[in-house]
Design a protein around this motif. Structure first.
Motif, mmCIF file in Angstrom:
data_model
loop_
_atom_site.group_PDB
_atom_site.id
_atom_site.type_symbol
_atom_site.label_atom_id
_atom_site.label_comp_id
_atom_site.label_asym_id
_atom_site.label_seq_id
_atom_site.Cartn_x
_atom_site.Cartn_y
_atom_site.Cartn_z
ATOM 1 N N VAL A 110 18.706 -17.818 50.256
ATOM 2 C CA VAL A 110 18.351 -17.190 49.034
ATOM 3 C C VAL A 110 16.908 -16.579 48.924
ATOM 4 O O VAL A 110 15.853 -17.473 50.009
ATOM 5 C CB VAL A 110 18.026 -17.566 47.498
ATOM 6 C CG1 VAL A 110 16.850 -17.734 46.483
ATOM 7 C CG2 VAL A 110 19.051 -18.617 47.470
ATOM 8 N N ASP A 111 16.002 -15.062 48.888
ATOM 9 C CA ASP A 111 15.456 -14.517 48.844
ATOM 10 C C ASP A 111 14.210 -15.666 48.587
ATOM 11 O O ASP A 111 14.532 -15.975 47.452
ATOM 12 C CB ASP A 111 14.863 -14.135 48.330
ATOM 13 C CG ASP A 111 13.723 -12.651 48.563
ATOM 14 O OD1 ASP A 111 12.745 -13.094 48.687
ATOM 15 O OD2 ASP A 111 13.530 -11.735 49.495
ATOM 16 N N PRO A 112 13.160 -15.925 49.071
ATOM 17 C CA PRO A 112 11.924 -17.295 48.280
ATOM 18 C C PRO A 112 11.324 -16.580 47.140
ATOM 19 O O PRO A 112 10.407 -16.928 46.656
ATOM 20 C CB PRO A 112 11.153 -17.277 50.043
ATOM 21 C CG PRO A 112 11.368 -16.933 50.802
ATOM 22 C CD PRO A 112 12.057 -15.810 50.126
ATOM 23 N N ARG A 113 11.355 -15.395 47.233
ATOM 24 C CA ARG A 113 10.699 -14.741 45.927
ATOM 25 C C ARG A 113 11.610 -15.024 44.788
ATOM 26 O O ARG A 113 11.361 -14.721 43.549
ATOM 27 C CB ARG A 113 10.120 -13.309 46.030
ATOM 28 C CG ARG A 113 9.007 -12.666 47.389
ATOM 29 C CD ARG A 113 8.825 -11.777 48.025
ATOM 30 N NE ARG A 113 10.183 -11.586 48.305
ATOM 31 C CZ ARG A 113 10.089 -9.831 49.314
ATOM 32 N NH1 ARG A 113 9.458 -8.984 49.195
ATOM 33 N NH2 ARG A 113 11.066 -9.978 50.315
ATOM 34 N N VAL A 114 12.510 -14.960 45.079
ATOM 35 C CA VAL A 114 14.026 -15.461 43.826
ATOM 36 C C VAL A 114 13.859 -16.967 43.664
ATOM 37 O O VAL A 114 13.827 -16.914 42.085
ATOM 38 C CB VAL A 114 15.565 -15.225 44.148
ATOM 39 C CG1 VAL A 114 15.997 -15.260 43.484
ATOM 40 C CG2 VAL A 114 15.510 -13.834 44.969
ATOM 41 N N ARG A 115 13.506 -17.353 44.826
ATOM 42 C CA ARG A 115 13.507 -18.860 44.074
ATOM 43 C C ARG A 115 12.253 -19.599 43.498
ATOM 44 O O ARG A 115 12.260 -20.198 42.514
ATOM 45 C CB ARG A 115 13.387 -20.175 45.500
ATOM 46 C CG ARG A 115 14.403 -19.848 46.443
ATOM 47 C CD ARG A 115 14.459 -21.069 47.490
ATOM 48 N NE ARG A 115 14.149 -20.472 48.162
ATOM 49 C CZ ARG A 115 13.405 -21.155 49.122
ATOM 50 N NH1 ARG A 115 12.508 -21.568 48.530
ATOM 51 N NH2 ARG A 115 12.607 -20.617 49.873
ATOM 52 N N HIS A 116 11.006 -18.475 43.751
ATOM 53 C CA HIS A 116 9.876 -18.332 43.029
ATOM 54 C C HIS A 116 9.910 -18.362 41.734
ATOM 55 O O HIS A 116 9.328 -18.584 41.077
ATOM 56 C CB HIS A 116 8.695 -17.553 43.574
ATOM 57 C CG HIS A 116 7.236 -17.794 42.602
ATOM 58 N ND1 HIS A 116 6.675 -18.875 42.454
ATOM 59 C CD2 HIS A 116 6.995 -16.353 42.189
ATOM 60 C CE1 HIS A 116 5.850 -18.934 41.688
ATOM 61 N NE2 HIS A 116 5.820 -17.684 41.685
ATOM 62 N N ALA A 117 10.938 -16.458 41.414
ATOM 63 C CA ALA A 117 10.680 -16.416 39.686
ATOM 64 C C ALA A 117 11.789 -18.078 39.222
ATOM 65 O O ALA A 117 11.466 -17.583 38.075
ATOM 66 C CB ALA A 117 11.868 -15.305 39.860
ATOM 67 N N MET A 118 13.127 -18.429 40.186
ATOM 68 C CA MET A 118 13.995 -18.436 39.192
ATOM 69 C C MET A 118 12.839 -20.269 38.186
ATOM 70 O O MET A 118 13.755 -20.936 37.378
ATOM 71 C CB MET A 118 15.048 -19.239 40.205
ATOM 72 C CG MET A 118 15.501 -18.305 40.564
ATOM 73 S SD MET A 118 17.238 -18.286 40.906
ATOM 74 C CE MET A 118 17.956 -19.331 39.575
ATOM 75 N N SER A 119 11.894 -20.304 39.393
ATOM 76 C CA SER A 119 10.852 -21.671 38.538
ATOM 77 C C SER A 119 10.320 -21.181 37.910
ATOM 78 O O SER A 119 9.317 -22.291 37.157
ATOM 79 C CB SER A 119 9.731 -22.214 40.136
ATOM 80 O OG SER A 119 8.950 -20.925 40.279
ATOM 81 N N HIS A 120 10.036 -20.082 36.475
ATOM 82 C CA HIS A 120 9.210 -20.218 35.191
ATOM 83 C C HIS A 120 9.685 -20.653 34.989
ATOM 84 O O HIS A 120 11.094 -21.792 34.552
ATOM 85 C CB HIS A 120 9.331 -18.757 35.787
ATOM 86 C CG HIS A 120 8.840 -17.532 36.431
ATOM 87 N ND1 HIS A 120 7.154 -17.544 36.277
ATOM 88 C CD2 HIS A 120 8.454 -16.270 36.618
ATOM 89 C CE1 HIS A 120 6.635 -17.075 37.687
ATOM 90 N NE2 HIS A 120 8.015 -16.456 37.794
ATOM 91 N N THR A 121 8.649 -20.549 33.113
ATOM 92 C CA THR A 121 8.998 -21.446 32.222
ATOM 93 C C THR A 121 10.534 -21.062 31.601
ATOM 94 O O THR A 121 10.270 -19.453 31.756
ATOM 95 C CB THR A 121 7.595 -21.300 31.827
ATOM 96 O OG1 THR A 121 8.034 -22.897 30.394
ATOM 97 C CG2 THR A 121 7.777 -20.202 31.074
ATOM 98 N N ILE A 122 10.742 -21.350 31.070
ATOM 99 C CA ILE A 122 11.981 -21.271 29.947
ATOM 100 C C ILE A 122 11.354 -20.234 28.764
ATOM 101 O O ILE A 122 10.884 -21.013 28.107
ATOM 102 C CB ILE A 122 13.629 -22.498 29.812
ATOM 103 C CG1 ILE A 122 13.346 -23.116 30.675
ATOM 104 C CG2 ILE A 122 14.575 -22.201 28.597
ATOM 105 C CD1 ILE A 122 14.392 -22.697 31.504
ATOM 106 N N LEU A 123 12.312 -19.434 28.561
ATOM 107 C CA LEU A 123 12.171 -18.552 27.115
ATOM 108 C C LEU A 123 13.400 -17.940 26.237
ATOM 109 O O LEU A 123 14.158 -18.887 26.517
ATOM 110 C CB LEU A 123 12.042 -17.392 27.931
ATOM 111 C CG LEU A 123 10.908 -17.118 28.689
ATOM 112 C CD1 LEU A 123 10.514 -15.034 28.815
ATOM 113 C CD2 LEU A 123 9.625 -17.331 27.816
#
Length: 419
Positions: A22-35
């Motif tokens: 998985v692209d590291p930037r994708v992993r980072h995006a997935m760590s954002h707060t839940i909406l």
């Protein structure tokens, strides 16, 4: 009370035909707060994701959205929403995944006909068109790139024939979207399904799909029956209910429309990952991305051949994102794979059915498709084969791969100088 062991995930270089790194930037995006799923910020993200999907799938279709679940969830959603009991369906099989399509279509109540070709080859378009003339099905369902054999089926001529003869073309493009050219509209594809875990470099868990108004018409007709909007009993008898609630595309498209039907709770973090994965593809540019996959495939193939190993399958129709290698007779293929994992942390794959134990499959997909991974895999495979006593040309694999990269660099430098 026992104390649980802390989670430990070993480092891996994944060179299988999926899942991939998985692209590291994708992993980072997935760590954002839940909406919340109806938060305007989230519904805006849904709309943006649909727009990015249209770009990546090369379509002007209005409907382009993910189904929550693995790639198979998308396939089931498409087929169970389209197929009515006893519908004639043609499925050409040139690898394992054609047979999976057959099983799903049969469970939907279809009258399925199949044609088969030798694994490692694909169909001549005329062969398929002749069968379409004979059967006259409602739809044909095909795999674009079958990872079990590493082959890719040409589709444009088949799509043209289907459109001219009012046959729906549904395509499983799980292994190809984001790694090689897939032209939904230009190839006259009515419905297309892909997956996040391969060339999109997003974790497994979503199945993006798209479909045109020819398919939407059928879905809306079936929706009318479900809602009791057809009063003529003779008309009701001709149509069958969509048997799944979760995989009902008529409800799913309402969920992805401004109506925001409360169909299910969206997989929030997965959508963050899909959005970022698609954004990175558009940022890189489709043509540049396809060239990157072709370059790394070329370097891998050059290294494998220089080592003295042979490739499986018809080279004319090789899937650019999967390379199949004949396992030398004097070696245990599974043992080599185990040693690659244990000694180097590299995972490659075996295959299925008649090819089980006969070939290795190396995936070059998405984020995994990069120079360092190619060179690392070639050097590790050479080391293991030498240890296993296989007679290969030592030291040649890396030199051959490096020569491919050097020629590409020289070619790019020349182009820049000319411009």
């Amino acid at each position: 009370m026992s104390i649980s062991i802390p989670l430990h995930i070993p480092a891996r270089t994944i060179m299988t035909p999926g899942p991939v790194e998985v692209d590291p930037r994708v992993r980072h995006a997935m760590s954002h707060t839940i909406l919340g799923q109806f938060d305007p910020a989230f519904t805006d993200l849904m709309n943006q994701t649909m727009g990015l999907l249209r770009e990546v799938l090369q379509t002007k279709n209005h409907w382009a959205f993910p189904v929550d679940g693995t790639s198979r969830a998308g396939i089931e959603a498409m087929l169970c929403s389209l197929i009515e009991e006893d519908d004639k369906v043609l499925i050409p099989c040139f690898g394992r995944f054609g047979y999976l399509l057959k099983e799903i279509a049969e469970r939907c109540g279809a009258d399925v006909s199949t044609i088969e070709c030798e694994w490692g080859k694909v169909f001549e378009p005329d062969t398929i068109m002749d069968e379409l003339k004979k059967i006259k099905p409602k739809l044909i369902v095909m795999v674009h790139g079958d990872t079990s054999t590493g082959r890719m089926q040409p589709l444009k001529e088949i799509g043209q024939y289907c459109r001219q003869n009012d046959i729906l073309l549904v395509v499983d493009a799980v292994a190809t979207v984001g790694g090689t050219d897939v032209k939904t509209d230009d190839w006259f594809i009515d419905g297309l399904i892909t997956g996040t875990q391969k060339c999109l470099s997003v974790p497994s868990g979503m199945a993006p799909l798209t479909y045109n108004n020819r398919i939407e018409k059928i879905i809306l007709e079936r929706k009318s029956i479900e809602q009791g909007l057809i009063s003529d009993p003779s008309q009701v008898n001709k149509k069958k209910r969509i048997r799944s609630n979760y995989f009902d595309l008529s409800q799913l498209q309402d969920y992805w429309s401004p109506a925001r039907l409360n169909h299910h709770t969206e997989a929030t973090s997965m959508l963050y990952g899909l959005y970022e994965g698609l954004r990175l593809i558009v940022e890189e540019g489709l043509e540049n991305r396809f060239k990157r996959h072709q370059l790394n495939e070329k370097a891998l193939v050059a290294g494998i051949k220089a080592m003295g190993l042979s490739l499986f399958g018809d080279p004319q129709y090789k899937l650019p994102t999967v390379t199949c290698i004949n396992i030398p007779e004097e070696v245990n293929g599974d043992q080599v794979r185990s040693q690659l994992l244990e000694e180097f942390g590299i995972e490659i794959a075996s295959s299925f059915g008649p090819l089980s134990g006969k070939i290795w499959r190396i995936g070059t997909m998405g984020y995994s498709c990069q120079k360092r991974n190619i060179l690392f895999t070639l050097s590790a495979l050479e080391a293991i084969l030498i240890q296993e006593g296989v007679r290969i040309y030592r030291g040649e694999a890396l030199q051959a791969a490096l020569s491919v990269y050097k020629k590409d660099q020289e070619s790019e430098s020349l182009k820049k100088n000319i411009t």
